[in-house]
Design a protein around this motif. Structure first.
Motif, PDB file in Angstrom:
ATOM      1  N   GLU A  28       0.823  -1.208   0.000  1.00 47.62           N
ATOM      2  CA  GLU A  28       0.000   0.000   0.000  1.00 47.62           C
ATOM      3  C   GLU A  28       0.862   1.264   0.000  1.00 47.62           C
ATOM      4  OE1 GLU A  28      -2.498  -0.705   3.382  1.00 47.62           O
ATOM      5  OE2 GLU A  28      -3.940  -1.910   2.234  1.00 47.62           O
ATOM      6  N   VAL A  31       2.207   1.691  -3.597  1.00 49.98           N
ATOM      7  CA  VAL A  31       1.171   2.202  -4.495  1.00 49.98           C
ATOM      8  C   VAL A  31       0.834   3.656  -4.155  1.00 49.98           C
ATOM      9  CG1 VAL A  31      -1.223   1.931  -5.247  1.00 49.98           C
ATOM     10  CG2 VAL A  31       0.251  -0.081  -5.021  1.00 49.98           C
ATOM     11  N   GLY A  34       3.157   5.725  -5.879  1.00 51.09           N
ATOM     12  CA  GLY A  34       2.750   5.805  -7.279  1.00 51.09           C
ATOM     13  C   GLY A  34       1.648   6.823  -7.477  1.00 51.09           C
ATOM     14  N   GLN A  35       0.699   6.846  -6.570  1.00 54.22           N
ATOM     15  CA  GLN A  35      -0.424   7.781  -6.680  1.00 54.22           C
ATOM     16  C   GLN A  35       0.008   9.238  -6.548  1.00 54.22           C
ATOM     17  OE1 GLN A  35      -3.115   5.309  -3.837  1.00 54.22           O
ATOM     18  NE2 GLN A  35      -4.483   6.595  -5.057  1.00 54.22           N
ATOM     19  N   VAL A  48      -4.368  -0.283 -10.380  1.00 52.99           N
ATOM     20  CA  VAL A  48      -3.330  -1.271 -10.092  1.00 52.99           C
ATOM     21  C   VAL A  48      -3.986  -2.519  -9.505  1.00 52.99           C
ATOM     22  CG1 VAL A  48      -1.081  -1.656  -9.026  1.00 52.99           C
ATOM     23  CG2 VAL A  48      -1.880   0.688  -9.430  1.00 52.99           C
ATOM     24  N   ALA A  50      -2.987  -5.836  -7.517  1.00 56.20           N
ATOM     25  CA  ALA A  50      -1.926  -6.535  -6.786  1.00 56.20           C
ATOM     26  C   ALA A  50      -2.252  -8.017  -6.753  1.00 56.20           C
ATOM     27  CB  ALA A  50      -1.804  -5.971  -5.375  1.00 56.20           C
ATOM     28  N   LEU A  77       2.375  -6.676  -9.510  1.00 53.33           N
ATOM     29  CA  LEU A  77       1.468  -5.561  -9.736  1.00 53.33           C
ATOM     30  C   LEU A  77       1.176  -5.434 -11.228  1.00 53.33           C
ATOM     31  CD1 LEU A  77       2.898  -2.739  -7.413  1.00 53.33           C
ATOM     32  CD2 LEU A  77       1.128  -4.440  -6.891  1.00 53.33           C
ATOM     33  N   TRP A  79      -0.288  -2.902 -13.815  1.00 48.51           N
ATOM     34  CA  TRP A  79      -0.612  -1.487 -13.974  1.00 48.51           C
ATOM     35  C   TRP A  79      -1.488  -1.332 -15.206  1.00 48.51           C
ATOM     36  CZ3 TRP A  79       0.837   2.108 -10.361  1.00 48.51           C
ATOM     37  CH2 TRP A  79       1.767   1.677  -9.404  1.00 48.51           C
ATOM     38  N   ALA A 121       6.324   4.223  -8.093  1.00 51.22           N
ATOM     39  CA  ALA A 121       6.221   3.047  -7.231  1.00 51.22           C
ATOM     40  C   ALA A 121       7.516   2.233  -7.256  1.00 51.22           C
ATOM     41  CB  ALA A 121       5.042   2.181  -7.670  1.00 51.22           C
TER      42      ALA A 121
END
Length: 247
Positions: A28, A31, A34-35, A48, A50, A77, A79, A121
């Protein structure tokens, strides 16, 4: 050089992972990093998935060209470019009005958004002592992968990413000379041939070291071989069938 730049310059793809699980919190956090990436007009047009279930990873490994590390990594993951949320928002607030969620421009936006988030990420994972490798092979049999993952219309898997604790330390793969990719105040094609010739020598030496002398094919020849073979020619029709690039 600061720690962040050193981390970026030290990137290498990891294809062998220790048999050590990642926590849900780790995933988490990765990610979340990444966000935090930039997103065109704040559309955040990606999702995403997982994957931790062994059977599902096994199937995705098979669909991705039997790449064993897709199965052996603790977390895979996937994407996805995702315009489905935008379509729902448009239909909610502009009912009956023509909208353009399936445009070629929005396909580009969603694909770029997914890539930007994934790279954020990746760096977050590496900063935590983990290793990653991108898996473009998820597109080898993309219709089957999409069905397996249950993705709806206007969503497609762009690539996968294996994440785990590294169980190898591969040597750094040389990049193109910066003169081949950095242009000042306009594109300069005149130096390309010279820089590629220089890079061919660098990559030949790298391959000799990596393979113990078994291979030394120049980079330009490898690229010529790659382009001489059709690759994933199903992608255009698949994307149109999923509602992408229709306008």
């Amino acid at each position: 050089m600061n720690e962040t730049v050193a981390l970026l310059l030290g990137h290498r793809s990891i294809r062998k992972f220790k048999d050590e699980a990642l926590t849900r919190e780790q995933v988490e956090t990765i990610v979340a990093a990444g966000q935090a990436a930039s997103s065109s007009s704040h559309v955040q047009a990606y999702s995403v998935i997982a994957v931790t279930e062994k059977k599902l990873k096994e199937e995705l490994s098979r669909l991705s060209g039997n790449q064993a590390y897709v199965y052996s990594c603790p977390v895979f993951l996937v994407w996805c470019a995702d315009l489905s949320r935008l379509k729902a928002a448009a239909h909610k607030h502009r009912p009956g009005q023509e909208t353009y969620e399936g445009s070629m421009e929005n396909l580009i936006v969603a694909t770029v958004d997914a890539a930007l988030a994934a790279q954020n990420a990746a760096i977050a994972a590496e900063s935590m002592g983990l290793g990653i490798v991108y898996i473009g092979g998820i597109r080898n049999q993309i219709a089957e992968a999409a069905r397996l993952l249950g993705v709806p219309e206007l969503v497609y898997p762009v690539f996968g990413m294996c994440i785990g604790y590294p169980d190898q330390q591969p040597i750094l793969r040389p990049r193109l000379p910066q003169e081949a990719v950095l242009h000042w105040n306009g594109y300069d094609a005149s130096t390309a041939e010279k820089q590629v010739a220089r890079y061919d020598e660098i990559m030949s030496a790298y391959l000799r070291e990596r393979t113990g002398g078994a291979k030394d094919t120049p980079w330009s020849e490898l690229m010529a071989d790659k382009l001489a073979q059709p690759s994933r020619m199903h992608m255009a029709s698949f994307l149109r069938e999923r509602g992408f690039g229709t306008k």
